[in-house]
Write an enzyme that holds these catalytic residues in place. Structure first.
Site, mmCIF file in Angstrom:
data_model
loop_
_atom_site.group_PDB
_atom_site.id
_atom_site.type_symbol
_atom_site.label_atom_id
_atom_site.label_comp_id
_atom_site.label_asym_id
_atom_site.label_seq_id
_atom_site.Cartn_x
_atom_site.Cartn_y
_atom_site.Cartn_z
ATOM 1 N N CYS A 180 13.384 -55.646 -62.246
ATOM 2 C CA CYS A 180 12.072 -55.948 -62.838
ATOM 3 C C CYS A 180 11.815 -55.200 -64.138
ATOM 4 O O CYS A 180 11.134 -55.713 -65.025
ATOM 5 C CB CYS A 180 10.953 -55.697 -61.827
ATOM 6 S SG CYS A 180 10.782 -53.986 -61.307
ATOM 7 N N LYS A 225 8.392 -53.087 -48.188
ATOM 8 C CA LYS A 225 7.669 -52.951 -49.446
ATOM 9 C C LYS A 225 6.613 -54.038 -49.527
ATOM 10 O O LYS A 225 6.923 -55.226 -49.529
ATOM 11 C CB LYS A 225 8.643 -53.065 -50.629
ATOM 12 C CG LYS A 225 7.970 -52.885 -51.980
ATOM 13 C CD LYS A 225 9.007 -52.940 -53.088
ATOM 14 C CE LYS A 225 8.367 -52.786 -54.460
ATOM 15 N NZ LYS A 225 9.367 -52.831 -55.543
ATOM 16 N N LYS A 239 6.786 -48.405 -48.552
ATOM 17 C CA LYS A 239 6.030 -48.362 -49.799
ATOM 18 C C LYS A 239 4.917 -49.399 -49.749
ATOM 19 O O LYS A 239 5.208 -50.559 -49.424
ATOM 20 C CB LYS A 239 6.983 -48.650 -50.962
ATOM 21 C CG LYS A 239 6.367 -48.613 -52.343
ATOM 22 C CD LYS A 239 7.427 -48.927 -53.401
ATOM 23 C CE LYS A 239 6.825 -48.886 -54.783
ATOM 24 N NZ LYS A 239 7.816 -49.203 -55.830
ATOM 25 N N SER A 275 2.046 -44.989 -57.405
ATOM 26 C CA SER A 275 1.267 -44.619 -58.584
ATOM 27 C C SER A 275 -0.240 -44.723 -58.362
ATOM 28 O O SER A 275 -1.002 -43.852 -58.796
ATOM 29 C CB SER A 275 1.689 -45.497 -59.758
ATOM 30 O OG SER A 275 1.477 -46.877 -59.457
#
Length: 329
Positions: free
Chosen positions: A124, A201, A254, A280
Site C-alpha cells: 500500500c 487486521k 490490529k 496511530s
C-alpha cells in the site's frame, strides 16, 4: 472467609507490596517501535497528526535505532516511503528499495544487534492508488486482485529477507498470503526466517494518522473489501486459524485498544507468540488529551499498554515505545 477476616487491601498497602503481587508487567523488550523510512539525507520530517513521530531518512533512522537499542526496546517495524509509485507497487520488492536499503544499513551496525528487525510486507505504501495490491474494476467499484497480489507479496518478502529482515510481517489481508510467502522464502533459502502475520487486521477508523505517515491513503474506494469488519470476532478466529495452518510463526492483532476482546480470544485459543499493534489513532487520541491536560501522560500511556498486555499480548507495536521504556528505567 469474608470481611473482616478477608481484607483485600492488605496487599495494596505499600508500593513494595503492590510490586510483589503484580500479575502483569511491562518491560522495554516487549515493545516494537515503528519507523517510517523516506528518501534523502538528514531528513526528520514531523508527522503533524502524530506528535513525536517522524518520517526519517536512513541516516536519521540509524540514530533513532541507536536510541531504541540503548533503552532495551525489543525491535523495530520498518515501513518504506518510496521516491515513486506505480499501480503494482514495484518499489516494495525492488532490491534497492527504500526499506531494503534501510534494512542493510541497520543490520550493518553491530551496536543494533539487540534489535529484532521486522519488515512490514505490504504494497500500500508503494502503489500509486494506495491499495494493498493490483486493482480490478474502476473507481469506487475497484477491488484488489487477491491472487495477482500473492506473487508480489512473495517477491517482497524474499527481497526483505535478503536485505536482512529478521521477521517478515504481511499486513495486507490477502487470502493465501502466508502460504505464498512461506513457499517463496523456503525456495530462496530463508527457511529460518519467521512470518509474523497480521492475522486479525480490522478495517478501522483508528488508522487515519498512519496514512499521513506512510502516504498510503486509498485514492478511490476503501479497504473494507479485504480488511475485517469490526464486529466479527468469530471470523477473526477463522482468519488466524487459516494463517497458522499456512505456516505463520507469530501473530499480530490490529488495532489493539479497541479490540482487547480479540486479543484475549486469540490468546485463549492459540499458543503462538502474539503481538498487538497500538495503532496511530490510539496514539494520537491519547496525545490530544495529554496536550489539553485532560489525562496524566505517564499514567495513561502506561495503563493503555498494560491493558494490552493483560489482554494477552506478548509484545506491543507502539509509538510510545521510547517514552514508555524511559518511564520503566
Amino acid at each position: 472467609m469474608q470481611f473482616p477476616v478477608t481484607r483485600m487491601r492488605r496487599l495494596r498497602r505499600t508500593e513494595a507490596m503492590r510490586s510483589l503481587t503484580r500479575e502483569t508487567f511491562l518491560q522495554p523488550s516487549q515493545f516494537i517501535y515503528p519507523l517510517f523510512i523516506c528518501p534523502g539525507e538528514g531528513v526528520r520530517k514531523p508527522i503533524s497528526s502524530m506528535p513525536g513521530v517522524f518520517n526519517l531518512s536512513i541516516d536519521e533512522a540509524l540514530k533513532e535505532a541507536a536510541e531504541c537499542a540503548s533503552l532495551g526496546i525489543g525491535g523495530l517495524l520498518l515501513f518504506g516511503l518510496p521516491e515513486s509509485k506505480d499501480p503494482e507497487g514495484s518499489g516494495a520488492y525492488a532490491d534497492d528499495g527504500i526499506a531494503q536499503r534501510a534494512l542493510r544499513a541497520l543490520k550493518a551496525d553491530s551496536s543494533l544487534r539487540s534489535l529484532v528487525m521486522i519488515a512490514d510486507t505490504c504494497l500500500c505504501e508503494y502503489t500509486s492508488h494506495g491499495h494493498c495490491g493490483p486493482l480490478t474494476g474502476n473507481g469506487n467499484d475497484c477491488t484488489v486482485d487477491n491472487d495477482a497480489t500473492l506473487p508480489l507479496l512473495a517477491k517482497t518478502a524474499v527481497s526483505q529477507a535478503r536485505a536482512g529482515a529478521d521477521i517478515i510481517a504481511p499486513s495486507d489481508m490477502m487470502d493465501g498470503r502466508v502460504a505464498a510467502i512461506r513457499e517463496a522464502l523456503d525456495e530462496a533459502g530463508f527457511t529460518e526466517t519467521p512470518i509474523m502475520s497480521y492475522a486479525a487486521k480490522f478495517a478501522s477508523a483508528f488508522y487515519g494518522p498512519f496514512r499521513e505517515a506512510a502516504d498510503s491513503t486509498p485514492q478511490m474506494g476503501d479497504r473494507r473489501g479485504y480488511q475485517m469488519a469490526g464486529g466479527n470476532v468469530r471470523e477473526a478466529m477463522r482468519e488466524i486459524e487459516l494463517d497458522v495452518a499456512e505456516g505463520a510463526d507469530m501473530l499480530l492483532a490490529k488495532p489493539a485498544g479497541p479490540y482487547l476482546d480479540v486479543i484475549r480470544a486469540t490468546r485463549e485459543r492459540f499458543d503462538l507468540p502474539l503481538g498487538a499493534y497500538q495503532v496511530s489513532g490510539e496514539y494520537s487520541m491519547l496525545h490530544a488529551a495529554f496536550e489539553r491536560g485532560w489525562l496524566d501522560k505517564d499514567r495513561a500511556m502506561m495503563e493503555s499498554l498494560l491493558a494490552i498486555r493483560r489482554a494477552g499480548a506478548d509484545f506491543i507495536v507502539t509509538y510510545f515505545a521510547k517514552e514508555a521504556s524511559q518511564r520503566l528505567r
